[in-house]
Every structure is written in C-alpha cells, then in structure tokens.
Design an enzyme around this catalytic site. Sequence first.
Site, PDB file in Angstrom:
ATOM      1  N   CYS A  12      -1.688 -13.498   6.242  1.00 44.26           N
ATOM      2  CA  CYS A  12      -0.457 -13.490   7.054  1.00 44.26           C
ATOM      3  C   CYS A  12      -0.608 -12.374   8.103  1.00 44.26           C
ATOM      4  O   CYS A  12      -1.547 -11.564   8.042  1.00 44.26           O
ATOM      5  CB  CYS A  12       0.732 -13.175   6.157  1.00 44.26           C
ATOM      6  SG  CYS A  12       0.577 -11.549   5.390  1.00 44.26           S
ATOM      7  N   HIS A  41      -3.024  -6.663  -1.817  1.00 43.00           N
ATOM      8  CA  HIS A  41      -3.418  -6.972  -3.191  1.00 43.00           C
ATOM      9  C   HIS A  41      -4.521  -8.035  -3.227  1.00 43.00           C
ATOM     10  O   HIS A  41      -4.299  -9.196  -3.576  1.00 43.00           O
ATOM     11  CB  HIS A  41      -2.200  -7.442  -4.001  1.00 43.00           C
ATOM     12  CG  HIS A  41      -1.281  -6.311  -4.361  1.00 43.00           C
ATOM     13  ND1 HIS A  41       0.060  -6.485  -4.657  1.00 43.00           N
ATOM     14  CD2 HIS A  41      -1.502  -4.977  -4.477  1.00 43.00           C
ATOM     15  CE1 HIS A  41       0.610  -5.313  -4.937  1.00 43.00           C
ATOM     16  NE2 HIS A  41      -0.320  -4.379  -4.822  1.00 43.00           N
ATOM     17  N   HIS A  74       2.785  -2.826   1.488  1.00 40.07           N
ATOM     18  CA  HIS A  74       3.943  -3.163   0.645  1.00 40.07           C
ATOM     19  C   HIS A  74       5.161  -2.270   0.874  1.00 40.07           C
ATOM     20  O   HIS A  74       6.236  -2.552   0.357  1.00 40.07           O
ATOM     21  CB  HIS A  74       3.543  -3.050  -0.835  1.00 40.07           C
ATOM     22  CG  HIS A  74       2.219  -3.671  -1.114  1.00 40.07           C
ATOM     23  ND1 HIS A  74       1.037  -2.963  -1.103  1.00 40.07           N
ATOM     24  CD2 HIS A  74       1.873  -4.947  -1.347  1.00 40.07           C
ATOM     25  CE1 HIS A  74       0.023  -3.773  -1.343  1.00 40.07           C
ATOM     26  NE2 HIS A  74       0.498  -4.982  -1.492  1.00 40.07           N
ATOM     27  N   CYS A  96       4.245  -3.528   6.260  1.00 38.35           N
ATOM     28  CA  CYS A  96       4.481  -4.740   7.057  1.00 38.35           C
ATOM     29  C   CYS A  96       5.862  -4.643   7.717  1.00 38.35           C
ATOM     30  O   CYS A  96       6.843  -4.283   7.051  1.00 38.35           O
ATOM     31  CB  CYS A  96       4.414  -5.971   6.158  1.00 38.35           C
ATOM     32  SG  CYS A  96       4.855  -7.465   7.070  1.00 38.35           S
ATOM     33  N   HIS A 122       6.788  -3.786  -9.076  1.00 44.64           N
ATOM     34  CA  HIS A 122       5.947  -4.185  -7.939  1.00 44.64           C
ATOM     35  C   HIS A 122       6.112  -3.145  -6.836  1.00 44.64           C
ATOM     36  O   HIS A 122       7.218  -2.633  -6.602  1.00 44.64           O
ATOM     37  CB  HIS A 122       6.354  -5.570  -7.422  1.00 44.64           C
ATOM     38  CG  HIS A 122       5.439  -6.080  -6.346  1.00 44.64           C
ATOM     39  ND1 HIS A 122       5.585  -5.710  -5.026  1.00 44.64           N
ATOM     40  CD2 HIS A 122       4.353  -6.887  -6.406  1.00 44.64           C
ATOM     41  CE1 HIS A 122       4.620  -6.294  -4.323  1.00 44.64           C
ATOM     42  NE2 HIS A 122       3.862  -7.011  -5.131  1.00 44.64           N
ATOM     43  N   GLU A 124       6.279  -3.228  -3.663  1.00 43.90           N
ATOM     44  CA  GLU A 124       7.290  -3.465  -2.625  1.00 43.90           C
ATOM     45  C   GLU A 124       8.691  -3.141  -3.142  1.00 43.90           C
ATOM     46  O   GLU A 124       9.510  -2.551  -2.433  1.00 43.90           O
ATOM     47  CB  GLU A 124       7.227  -4.924  -2.153  1.00 43.90           C
ATOM     48  CG  GLU A 124       8.223  -5.186  -1.035  1.00 43.90           C
ATOM     49  CD  GLU A 124       8.303  -6.649  -0.622  1.00 43.90           C
ATOM     50  OE1 GLU A 124       7.265  -7.336  -0.622  1.00 43.90           O
ATOM     51  OE2 GLU A 124       9.417  -7.091  -0.302  1.00 43.90           O
ATOM     52  N   THR A 160       9.971  -9.807  -0.518  1.00 43.24           N
ATOM     53  CA  THR A 160       9.537 -10.807   0.472  1.00 43.24           C
ATOM     54  C   THR A 160       8.641 -11.899  -0.112  1.00 43.24           C
ATOM     55  O   THR A 160       8.416 -12.913   0.539  1.00 43.24           O
ATOM     56  CB  THR A 160       8.734 -10.121   1.605  1.00 43.24           C
ATOM     57  OG1 THR A 160       7.625  -9.442   1.014  1.00 43.24           O
ATOM     58  CG2 THR A 160       9.579  -9.160   2.398  1.00 43.24           C
ATOM     59  N   SER A 216      -1.590 -10.151  -7.031  1.00 44.88           N
ATOM     60  CA  SER A 216      -0.912 -10.517  -5.789  1.00 44.88           C
ATOM     61  C   SER A 216       0.322 -11.342  -6.135  1.00 44.88           C
ATOM     62  O   SER A 216       0.214 -12.453  -6.662  1.00 44.88           O
ATOM     63  CB  SER A 216      -1.860 -11.330  -4.899  1.00 44.88           C
ATOM     64  OG  SER A 216      -1.110 -12.050  -3.950  1.00 44.88           O
ATOM     65  N   SER A 260      -2.866 -12.571   1.111  1.00 49.45           N
ATOM     66  CA  SER A 260      -3.818 -11.457   1.166  1.00 49.45           C
ATOM     67  C   SER A 260      -5.256 -11.914   0.886  1.00 49.45           C
ATOM     68  O   SER A 260      -6.138 -11.090   0.649  1.00 49.45           O
ATOM     69  CB  SER A 260      -3.407 -10.373   0.156  1.00 49.45           C
ATOM     70  OG  SER A 260      -3.130 -10.961  -1.092  1.00 49.45           O
TER      71      SER A 260
HETATM   72  S1  SF4 Z   1       5.999  -9.446   4.028  1.00 53.96           S
HETATM   73 FE1  SF4 Z   1       4.029  -9.438   2.944  1.00 53.96          FE
HETATM   74  S2  SF4 Z   1       3.416 -11.592   2.853  1.00 53.96           S
HETATM   75 FE2  SF4 Z   1       5.032 -11.436   4.406  1.00 53.96          FE
HETATM   76  S3  SF4 Z   1       3.996 -11.152   6.378  1.00 53.96           S
HETATM   77 FE3  SF4 Z   1       4.411  -9.117   5.553  1.00 53.96          FE
HETATM   78  S4  SF4 Z   1       2.567  -8.554   4.389  1.00 53.96           S
HETATM   79 FE4  SF4 Z   1       2.531 -10.769   4.710  1.00 53.96          FE
END
Ligand code: SF4
Length: 297
Positions: A12, A41, A74, A96, A122, A124, A160, A216, A260
């Site tokens: 992504c 991950h 994350h 991200c 996790h 995130e 997410t 992941s 990932s």
């Molecule tokens: S939130 Fe996570 S899965 Fe979604 S675009 Fe960002 S890194 Fe990628």
Amino acid sequence: MELFLATPRGFCAGVVRAIEIVEKALNKYGAPIYVKHEIVHNNYVVDDLAMKGAITLKDINEAPIGSTVIFSAHGSPPKDYKIAKSKNLQIIDATCPLVTKVHNEAKKYNDKKIILIGHKGHQEVIGTAAQADMYIYDDREDNTLPDYDSDEELVVLSQTTLSVEDTNKVANQIKSKYKNAIIRNDICYAVSNRQKAVIELTGLVDLIIVIGSTNSSNCVRLKEVAESYGTKALLANSPSEIEEYNFHGLLKIGITSGASTPEILVDNFINFLKPLKINIIGTEERDINFTLPLELE
Ligand code: SF4
C-alpha cells in the site's frame, strides 16, 4: 492447476513510503540507522533493510544517545517521542498518514467518550490509544460495551487494518446502543480493497494462499475473510512454510498478499506452484502516493 491472482494485492502507499524513508535515510545519514518497531510487519522487508544497516529496536530506550531513529508505519504513543527527545535522538517519522489521521481524530474528540475498535497489543492500537482517553473494544475478546448514557455522543474509531465486515457489525451494535454515536470509518483504502478482492477470489477457487507474515494484522484478516466465505486459506511468507500441504486434487488456487508483502514473494509462490494458467481477478486500485518527511524530500 490454474492460479487466480487477486488485484489489488501487496504494498500500500503507507508501506511504500515507510520503506523509502528507511532507504533514503540510509543513503543520507549512512548505516546504522535505528528503526523503532519493525518498519512494516513483513520479515522479508525487515531482513532486507537490516542487511543494508537498518537495525530494528523493540523499545525506543534501546536507541543510542544522539542516534537517528525512524518510527515505524504503525504509529507511536506520545511518550516515545518524549523519550526520543530526552535522548537527543533525531526522529524521522514513518507513521502512515492514514494512521496519523486516526490520531488526529482521537485528539479532536478528546472531550467526548471514545471507543476504539482494535486489537489490544497491536502496535497501531498502542499508538492510537495513547492519543486520548478511550475504551478499546477488541472483537477477539468476549466484550461488553461500556456503560454510558444511551444518548451519549460518543465517537467510534477503529484500527486501520481490521475486517470491514466485522468492524461494521461492532459499529452497528454500538450505534443501536448509543443512537448519537459518531462512527468514523478508519479502515484504510488498501485494507478494504484487498478484502474486497479476496472475497471475489473465494467464489472461484478451492484454496487461497495469503502471502505475508503472521504478525501482519491485515494479512491475518485476509485469511479470516476468505475462511468466513467458506474457502480454505493458508497464510505464509515463503513456499517452504507450506510445502507439507497436500495440494493434490486442487485445480484452482487463489493468491493474494497483504499491504506489507513485496511482490517478489508472490513470484516465489508462482515458481513453486508452477501453474498451467494464471488469471488476474479484480481491478487495479487508484495510484496513491504519500509525500516523504521534509528532511528526506
Ligand atoms: S494504514 Fe496501514 S495498511 Fe493502510 S495505507 Fe497506511 S500503512 Fe498501509
């Protein structure tokens, strides 16, 4: 045997950006560079960057004083930024932007009750839950909703990388208990597109192989989504992890990969399975790019 490849699959925009940040930082500052938590991950990605000089740390306290540290995609809790500052670290933030968006929502709604749908532990969720006071609803556990007034204007955020269908179920349950609940849709475009594509595969194949690492979240969700539609699914990062599996009699196998997972790992499985024919299923997603941190532009 025929192979059916899901589209979209693999990297992504957030993962592309995070890896580029590490590579550019290595070029600019030289090795070693430290990365707090696995940058993304996937073992292959982490090992590849380690060979180039990116050392993964479990904890920010392990970073040598004055070193350069990249924070993983994350997201991280505010305390990690404070510790980094106290150790005079140069931080490069690879969080991200779509995770940062959830952090900003948490800060924006700080004066309301917040429920975060997410998996405790996790990375995130650790980062998001530290942005404001919130209740974590983990759908893997036997949960009860918190006991607020039924007309409470609470806000519902989510990790997410969850299953779109499972998260909608929980959100509807919350909405039926708290009619004024504000439901934010935080599952990212990449996760929902990959889940849609794997659902399309389930109607076509006898088995789906999800390529990616077992830590992941979005890969594990892809496997679960496939199984919830009645299709057997395996999760593996390399063919050696599934060579014991009995493929005898399987005529149609589907392949997808998590956000990932690098495409080279998909190629490895294709070489291992040696299909007679490859079919591409689904449609390409819109090309999305995130800008790099200023110091690496
Ligand atoms: S939130 Fe996570 S899965 Fe979604 S675009 Fe960002 S890194 Fe990628």
